[in-house]
Structure formats: C-alpha cells, structure tokens
Design a protein around this motif. Structure first.
Motif: not given
Length: 387
Positions: A72-78, A129-132, A137-142, A180-186
């Motif tokens: 919650r308090d982080a400025a960004g993903l890193d 998602q902010r960085e990518r 949304e489902a991929d960000a949750l994954l 990680c660069d996820l594969p295209e959904p099947e």
C-alpha cells in the motif's frame, strides 16, 4: 508496585507465538509455552486473546497486514519488491505460518484469512499493471501470486547467506517473476481442475480404499492432520468410521500411505525426465513441467507432503527428507549444467523459490481464472530459475 504492562505486549505475544508455531507446529504449542517464552503467566495472555486459536488468527493476520502495508505504501513496483524481499529474509520464513498453520483455524476464520490473502495479491497487481499496462487484470493477479509464492519460500538455504545477499537474491527472483513475458493465452484451454478421464464405468467404481485415501488427503490438507478424525473421514466418504479400519489401522497409517503415494508421483516424473532428456536444457524444462503437473493434478497430496510431513513417524520422516533432498539435488544439477559457474547455494534457493511459486499458484483460489496456467507457470518457472 505492580509492573507496568509493556505497550507492545500484544505484538510481543504474536511474535513469540509465530516462532513457536513455526518451529513446533500449532498443535505442539500451548498457551503456557507462549507465556513461558515471554516470561509471563498464562493468565496474562488471556487479557489479550480468548484462546490459542484466536491467537493464531491474529498472528496470521499480522503477517498479512505487514505485506499489505508494504504494498500500500510503496511508491512503485521495484520498491515493494525490495521491501517484501527484506521482510521475507528478516522473518526467516515465519510468513509460512499462514500456509501451514492457518488450516487449524475454524471455517469462518479461514475465510477471513483467505479474503485477506486475496486483498494482498490484489494490492500488488495494480503496481504490476502500472509498469506493464499491456497486462490483463487476471495476468497481473497471476504475477502477484507468483511473486508472493517466491517470497513465501521457506528455504533453509537462506541461512547460509548474509542478510544483504539474501535480500538481493530474493528481490531478483521475485522481480523475474513479475517481469516475466507471459505466453499468449490459449483459446479453449481445458480447466486445470478437470478430473482426468479414465473411461467408462470403471472410473465410477473406484476401490473403497482409494476413495478413503483421497478423502483423507483432502481433509488433512484443508484442515490439518490433527483436526481430522476417523469419523470425519468416514462421514466425508459416506461410510461408518468403523469401516475405515478394514483398510487402515489408524489415521497416521493413512498419512504414511499418502506420503508414499506423493513420493511415487514425483519419482515417476523424475524417472521419465532422466529417461527422455537429451541435454541439460531439456532436463530442466521437463523437471519443471513435471513438477507443475504434479502440483496441479495432486494439489492436496503435495499440500500434506509440504505441511504435514512432521506428523509422520520418525522413520518415514527420514525417508521423506532424504527423498526431497535428492529431488532438490536433481534440479540443482540440471540448473548448474545450464548455468555453469554459478554459486550452488544460490541455485538451491532459486530452485526452492521456483517450486514454492508453483505450489502457491497451483493452490490459489483463483486458479480457474488461468485455464492455461501450466504453460504460464512453465514460462514463469524458467524466468525465475534463470534470473
């Protein structure tokens, strides 16, 4: 004059309880043990917590609140990844309490914890998602679940590293997961939870012993070994408890049989890899895919191998520890062949974190959102291993 109660007494109690629960297991710790660790009377604990289960609930929630606050308090993903890595190393695996010990909470309490875990993952997903922004949304949750799985690894090998080196490594592994660069959904991928088809009426006439074993494994995994009785198993399987004794002499024998079955599932995959692999890259990939398949198809079985192995008789514990050490060594050898010259201790941690990530994602409540989760976990696993 009476001694003043420290203002942070509740936090001290939760910290002591977390360490004891992790070291000994929930059922082997009493309120008196927690009091002794703090050099206070057992009665003093009840000023703060109604009973041991209430103490466990608040101990679990405290760790989840700490994770949530960092996100919650982080400025960004890193920043959040570095903070979570520092927390994972600094707590020496106490975050593992929510996986192993939270099963001993009652059903409403488990729902509270499950919802809180979902909130933590959901807090991390928008940062990803902010960085990518291209991610659904489902991929960000994954990816958030994958990062939490990496950081929740209870790898004993971290103890051989300095705190700074351990934090750097855990950050690097978690960063590899979320980036990680996820594969295209099947399209039209089958449900990961679909039951295997063995064909015809034979599938409906599963031997009673196998039914009982599968039922017991599910209950042990969901509620914890100590919370399940033979009557519970019989009721869930639709037979009287007395009928179970025709197949198993006692509850611990069921656990021993389940552990042996879990070992065999893993051993079969490893033997297949050793027979088929044409080189180190293929060996590593086949090991990874085999582990994913076992975790997805036998999630309850892998759950009790992970969380209930201390309940096995001593001989079986030794056998399982040796087997798991050998299994880890096979992975490390394959990874070392792909990444020659790398530090073996770091390779062990990378393997342990990868296996933890797969286990965590395979057991996620939201796994149905990712019907092609096996392919995505394979890509994630290679990203973490090679990071």
């Amino acid at each position: 004059m009476a001694a003043r109660r420290p203002p942070n007494r509740k936090a001290q109690i939760r910290s002591a309880a977390a360490q004891l629960f992790l070291q000994r297991g929930y059922h082997n710790v009493s309120m008196a043990d927690v009091a002794t660790a703090l050099e206070i009377t057992p009665g003093a604990l009840y000023h703060h917590y109604r009973n041991k289960q209430d103490l466990l609930l608040h101990t679990v929630l405290e760790h989840l609140d700490a994770l949530d606050a960092l996100a919650r308090d982080a400025a960004g993903l890193d920043q959040v990844l570095r903070s979570l890595a520092a927390l994972a190393v600094g707590t020496r695996g106490t975050v593992g309490v929510w996986e192993r010990e939270a099963r001993y909470l009652d059903a409403p309490q488990r729902e509270i914890v499950r919802a809180r875990i979902g909130e933590v993952a959901a807090r991390l997903a928008p940062l990803i998602q902010r960085e990518r922004p291209e991610l659904a949304e489902a991929d960000a949750l994954l990816l958030s679940a994958a990062a939490l799985g990496v950081l929740g690894s209870r790898s004993r090998h971290l103890r051989g590293l300095s705190r700074r080196r351990g934090e750097s490594l855990m950050y690097r592994l978690a960063s590899a997961a979320v980036r990680c660069d996820l594969p295209e959904p099947e399209r039209d991928a089958p449900s990961v939870m679909a039951a295997p088809r063995s064909g015809g009426a034979a599938a409906l006439r599963r031997p009673r012993r196998d039914q009982l074993l599968a039922t017991a494994v599910r209950l042990f995994d969901e509620r914890g070994f100590h919370s399940v009785t033979m009557a519970d198993i019989g009721e869930a399987a639709g037979i009287a408890a007395s009928g179970i004794y025709h197949h198993f002499p006692d509850k611990r024998d069921i656990l021993v049989t389940a552990a042996a079955s879990g070992e065999q599932q893993i051993r079969t995959r490893v033997d297949d890899v050793l027979a088929r692999a044409q080189g180190p890259w293929e060996a590593l990939e086949l090991l990874l895919r085999g582990h994913i398949a076992v975790c997805v198809e036998h999630r309850n079985l892998i759950g009790i191998l992970t969380n209930d192995r201390d309940e096995l008789p001593e001989k079986e514990q030794r056998v399982l520890r040796r087997f798991l050490a050998d299994y880890l060594a096979v992975w490390v050898e394959a990874l070392a062949a792909v990444l020659p010259g790398r530090d073996t201790a770091e390779l062990r941690i990378a393997v342990s974190a990868t296996q933890s990530m797969i286990y965590y994602v395979a057991r996620a409540d939201r796994i149905e959102q990712w019907p092609d989760v096996r392919q995505r976990l394979a890509r994630l696993g290679m990203a973490v291993l090679l990071s």
